[in-house]
Design an enzyme around this catalytic site. Structure first.
Site, PDB file in Angstrom:
ATOM      1  N   ASP A   1      -5.263  -1.854 -26.587  1.00 39.75           N
ATOM      2  CA  ASP A   1      -5.762  -1.223 -25.651  1.00 39.75           C
ATOM      3  C   ASP A   1      -6.288   0.462 -25.019  1.00 39.75           C
ATOM      4  O   ASP A   1      -5.698   0.882 -25.774  1.00 39.75           O
ATOM      5  CB  ASP A   1      -4.748  -1.817 -24.995  1.00 39.75           C
ATOM      6  CG  ASP A   1      -5.128  -3.141 -24.791  1.00 39.75           C
ATOM      7  OD1 ASP A   1      -6.252  -4.335 -25.676  1.00 39.75           O
ATOM      8  OD2 ASP A   1      -5.367  -3.959 -23.635  1.00 39.75           O
TER       9      ASP A   1
ATOM     10  N   GLU B   1       0.181  -7.324   9.063  1.00 40.04           N
ATOM     11  CA  GLU B   1      -0.392  -6.177   8.425  1.00 40.04           C
ATOM     12  C   GLU B   1       1.000  -5.496   8.407  1.00 40.04           C
ATOM     13  O   GLU B   1       1.211  -4.557   8.317  1.00 40.04           O
ATOM     14  CB  GLU B   1       0.169  -5.508  10.330  1.00 40.04           C
ATOM     15  CG  GLU B   1      -0.823  -5.232  10.886  1.00 40.04           C
ATOM     16  CD  GLU B   1      -2.792  -4.854  10.244  1.00 40.04           C
ATOM     17  OE1 GLU B   1      -2.083  -3.578   9.412  1.00 40.04           O
ATOM     18  OE2 GLU B   1      -2.992  -5.705   9.346  1.00 40.04           O
TER      19      GLU B   1
ATOM     20  N   ARG C   1       0.104  -9.029 -20.978  1.00 35.63           N
ATOM     21  CA  ARG C   1      -1.150  -9.177 -22.130  1.00 35.63           C
ATOM     22  C   ARG C   1       0.057  -8.090 -23.246  1.00 35.63           C
ATOM     23  O   ARG C   1      -0.181  -8.079 -24.233  1.00 35.63           O
ATOM     24  CB  ARG C   1      -2.106  -8.143 -21.628  1.00 35.63           C
ATOM     25  CG  ARG C   1      -3.038  -8.505 -20.860  1.00 35.63           C
ATOM     26  CD  ARG C   1      -4.837  -7.844 -20.114  1.00 35.63           C
ATOM     27  NE  ARG C   1      -4.697  -7.140 -21.512  1.00 35.63           N
ATOM     28  CZ  ARG C   1      -5.442  -7.645 -22.158  1.00 35.63           C
ATOM     29  NH1 ARG C   1      -6.530  -8.956 -22.141  1.00 35.63           N
ATOM     30  NH2 ARG C   1      -6.420  -6.202 -23.591  1.00 35.63           N
TER      31      ARG C   1
ATOM     32  N   PRO D   1       0.747  -1.119  -0.276  1.00 34.77           N
ATOM     33  CA  PRO D   1      -0.036  -0.223  -0.058  1.00 34.77           C
ATOM     34  C   PRO D   1       0.739   1.473  -0.016  1.00 34.77           C
ATOM     35  O   PRO D   1       0.395   2.086  -0.436  1.00 34.77           O
ATOM     36  CB  PRO D   1      -0.589   0.180   1.214  1.00 34.77           C
ATOM     37  CG  PRO D   1      -0.506  -1.254   1.680  1.00 34.77           C
ATOM     38  CD  PRO D   1       0.472  -1.852   1.067  1.00 34.77           C
TER      39      PRO D   1
END
Ligand code: 21W
Length: 268
Positions: free
Chosen positions: A176, A123, A161, A96
């Site tokens: 894309d 955590e 991809r 994060p």
């Protein structure tokens, strides 16, 4: 041990390696694995925990809720992965606290040709593992997940991809929407009418120049309405502004060039 040029090698460090069947056993990524266009290898820190309970977590120094991934099993798993990886393979920790994943970062990972993805649980991870063994931290957005596995699979899917052959001849990763920096235009398939809702006449007209123009207008207009931030760095041409203007006027909205430029520069 020569990796064929253009193919992609993924190493994954995870306490839940079984989750990665989502990429190896389904869809285009499954086909890519079967054809050897991508390789996905996993290392489980649990396999490098040698106490009776195979402990991989511990309490944070200084207190606080929850547990952290402890250094030794995680560190050893990363070291083992490095030994199996192509020389110079970078280690990316899903976190994060990381840099936000976007199309340009996906392109960079693809250019590397190989990558080791660390998926954390609990955590977080002892800071010294990040300092000593991780080159880059990457987040997939500002919301809280239960671990780094789903983000790691996002990276694997998005990078795969870009590997030639993965999407087949029909599709072209360069077309894309995010490669173009625009949102996609509306798409329709049969039937022509759904509960009175018709496919737009232009799309059915067979006039491919007109259809191409309409799709560009829709892509620009939708991007302007929904993600004006994507247009800020694009340096729009006069005819592209005109397409946004006509898109807005068709919808009965303010299509003045001044309003458009203002919204793009200010960003929302
Ligand atoms: C999330 C671990 C939050 C630790 C209680 C209240 C990797 C991720 C992850 C995770 C915390 C990514 C706290 C977007 C993500 C990931 C697990 C810290 C602090 N505890 N991209 N506040 N979102 N998530 N919790 O969650 O490992 S990339």
């Amino acid at each position: 041990m020569g990796r064929r040029l253009l193919n992609m090698w993924f190493g994954v460090i995870s306490l839940f390696p079984e989750m990665f069947v989502a990429v190896t056993e389904s869809g285009v990524t499954r086909r890519a694995c079967e054809r050897g266009l991508i390789e996905v290898h996993t290392w489980n820190p649990r396999d490098y925990a040698y106490d009776k309970y195979q402990t991989v977590d511990d309490k944070p120094y200084g207190g606080g809720p929850g547990m952290l991934m402890k250094v030794q099993p995680l560190s050893d798993a990363i070291s083992q992965a490095r030994k199996a990886a192509p020389l110079g393979t970078k280690v990316v920790c899903m976190s994060p606290q990381g840099e936000r994943l976007d199309h340009s970062l996906v392109t960079k990972f693809h250019d590397w040709g190989s990558i080791i993805l660390v998926a954390g649980r609990y955590e977080g991870i002892d800071e010294r593992v990040l300092q000593r063994q991780v080159d880059l931290e990457v987040s997939i957005g500002d919301y809280v997940l239960s671990g780094g596995e789903l983000p790691a699979m996002c990276v694997i899917d998005a990078v795969s991809r870009m590997v030639p052959g993965v999407l087949g001849d029909i599709q072209n990763a360069k077309e894309d929407s995010f490669a173009q920096g625009l949102l996609h235009f509306p798409q329709y398939t049969r039937p022509e009418i759904v509960d009175g809702d018709r496919v737009p006449d232009i799309v059915l007209s067979g006039d491919h120049a007109k259809i191409r123009r309409w799709r560009l207008q829709q892509a620009l207009g939708r991007t302007y309405e929904r993600r004006p931030d994507l247009l800020q760095s694009k340096n729009l041409q006069k005819d592209e502004i005109e397409l946004i203007s006509s898109y807005l006027k068709d919808k009965g909205l303010d299509g003045s060039v001044e309003t458009i430029l203002n919204k793009i520069q200010v960003g929302k």
